[in-house]
Design a protein around this motif. Structure first.
Motif, mmCIF file in Angstrom:
data_model
loop_
_atom_site.group_PDB
_atom_site.id
_atom_site.type_symbol
_atom_site.label_atom_id
_atom_site.label_comp_id
_atom_site.label_asym_id
_atom_site.label_seq_id
_atom_site.Cartn_x
_atom_site.Cartn_y
_atom_site.Cartn_z
ATOM 1 N N VAL A 83 70.516 22.259 29.779
ATOM 2 C CA VAL A 83 69.311 22.214 28.949
ATOM 3 C C VAL A 83 69.700 22.529 27.506
ATOM 4 C CG1 VAL A 83 67.751 22.806 30.844
ATOM 5 C CG2 VAL A 83 68.735 24.627 29.453
ATOM 6 N N LYS A 84 68.860 22.117 26.590
ATOM 7 C CA LYS A 84 69.138 22.369 25.167
ATOM 8 C C LYS A 84 68.387 23.586 24.638
ATOM 9 C CE LYS A 84 70.577 17.800 23.929
ATOM 10 N NZ LYS A 84 71.754 17.820 23.120
ATOM 11 N N LYS A 85 67.348 24.015 25.342
ATOM 12 C CA LYS A 85 66.556 25.168 24.908
ATOM 13 C C LYS A 85 66.913 26.390 25.739
ATOM 14 C CE LYS A 85 63.069 22.350 22.995
ATOM 15 N NZ LYS A 85 62.163 22.541 21.936
ATOM 16 N N ASN A 86 66.366 27.544 25.373
ATOM 17 C CA ASN A 86 66.719 28.791 26.057
ATOM 18 C C ASN A 86 65.666 29.228 27.075
ATOM 19 O OD1 ASN A 86 64.866 29.453 23.998
ATOM 20 N ND2 ASN A 86 65.641 31.548 23.891
ATOM 21 N N LYS A 87 64.930 28.250 27.613
ATOM 22 C CA LYS A 87 63.963 28.528 28.684
ATOM 23 C C LYS A 87 64.021 27.413 29.719
ATOM 24 C CE LYS A 87 60.669 31.326 26.169
ATOM 25 N NZ LYS A 87 59.321 31.451 25.660
ATOM 26 N N PHE A 88 63.697 27.814 30.963
ATOM 27 C CA PHE A 88 63.724 26.859 32.069
ATOM 28 C C PHE A 88 62.734 27.364 33.108
ATOM 29 C CE2 PHE A 88 65.379 25.431 36.179
ATOM 30 C CZ PHE A 88 65.561 24.078 35.942
ATOM 31 N N GLN A 89 61.923 26.484 33.657
ATOM 32 C CA GLN A 89 60.921 26.895 34.638
ATOM 33 C C GLN A 89 61.143 26.159 35.947
ATOM 34 O OE1 GLN A 89 56.892 26.636 33.264
ATOM 35 N NE2 GLN A 89 56.103 27.753 35.007
ATOM 36 N N ARG A 90 60.899 26.887 37.059
ATOM 37 C CA ARG A 90 61.057 26.296 38.393
ATOM 38 C C ARG A 90 60.264 27.111 39.400
ATOM 39 N NH1 ARG A 90 63.718 25.437 43.156
ATOM 40 N NH2 ARG A 90 64.742 23.459 43.453
ATOM 41 N N SER A 91 59.858 26.450 40.474
ATOM 42 C CA SER A 91 59.177 27.122 41.590
ATOM 43 C C SER A 91 60.147 27.309 42.744
ATOM 44 C CB SER A 91 57.979 26.292 42.050
ATOM 45 O OG SER A 91 57.019 26.238 41.029
ATOM 46 N N PHE A 92 59.899 28.359 43.546
ATOM 47 C CA PHE A 92 60.799 28.719 44.642
ATOM 48 C C PHE A 92 60.007 29.052 45.899
ATOM 49 C CE2 PHE A 92 62.939 29.720 40.728
ATOM 50 C CZ PHE A 92 64.223 29.259 40.936
ATOM 51 N N ASP A 93 60.663 28.894 47.026
ATOM 52 C CA ASP A 93 60.139 29.385 48.292
ATOM 53 C C ASP A 93 60.495 30.867 48.410
ATOM 54 O OD1 ASP A 93 59.206 26.868 49.062
ATOM 55 O OD2 ASP A 93 61.149 26.322 49.931
#
Length: 135
Positions: A83-93
């Motif tokens: 990624v180029k930015k300093n944030k990342f979002q994801r969902s998890f079990d």
């Protein structure tokens, strides 16, 4: 040599001497990546998390890796992306996970510590006091 040729040669020399600094990469090897969230050893019932770390001066990209269990006992590699930015979002079990970030440019890399987190069910995160109140 004509005056125009002299100016062109001087211009090229000035560009090579002073302009190359713009192409020089920052050395990231001694710059750690500081993780902001989620905090290490977080236990939460939230299934969607935002991963956030400090930007590293000179970094062009960040490689975020998230695995189930731990990096010592990897069950699945869930995320291994740039990624180029300093944030990342994801969902998890529900489960236990580990994550880390590597900042990179053409010439060097910087690493974060490895952090872990656990997505837990509501039942197992209730305190004994909360359970007594429910009964």
């Amino acid at each position: 040599m004509s005056n125009n040729s002299i100016f062109i040669v001087i211009g090229i020399i000035v560009f090579l001497v002073f302009g190359c600094e713009d192409f020089e990469e920052h050395d990231l090897s001694k710059t750690p990546v500081f993780i902001n969230a989620p905090s290490d050893k977080l236990i939460t019932t939230l299934t969607s998390l935002t991963f956030w770390w400090d930007s590293v001066p000179g970094a062009q990209t960040y490689n975020i890796q998230i695995v189930s269990k731990s990096f010592i006992q990897i069950e699945n590699v869930l995320v291994d992306t740039i990624v180029k930015k300093n944030k990342f979002q994801r969902s998890f079990d529900i489960g236990t996970y580990a994550w880390r970030v590597k900042a990179s440019n053409v010439g060097s890399t910087a690493y974060s510590d490895t952090f872990s987190f656990k997505i837990d069910s509501l039942k197992t995160t209730l305190s004994s006091f909360q359970i007594k109140r429910l009964l």
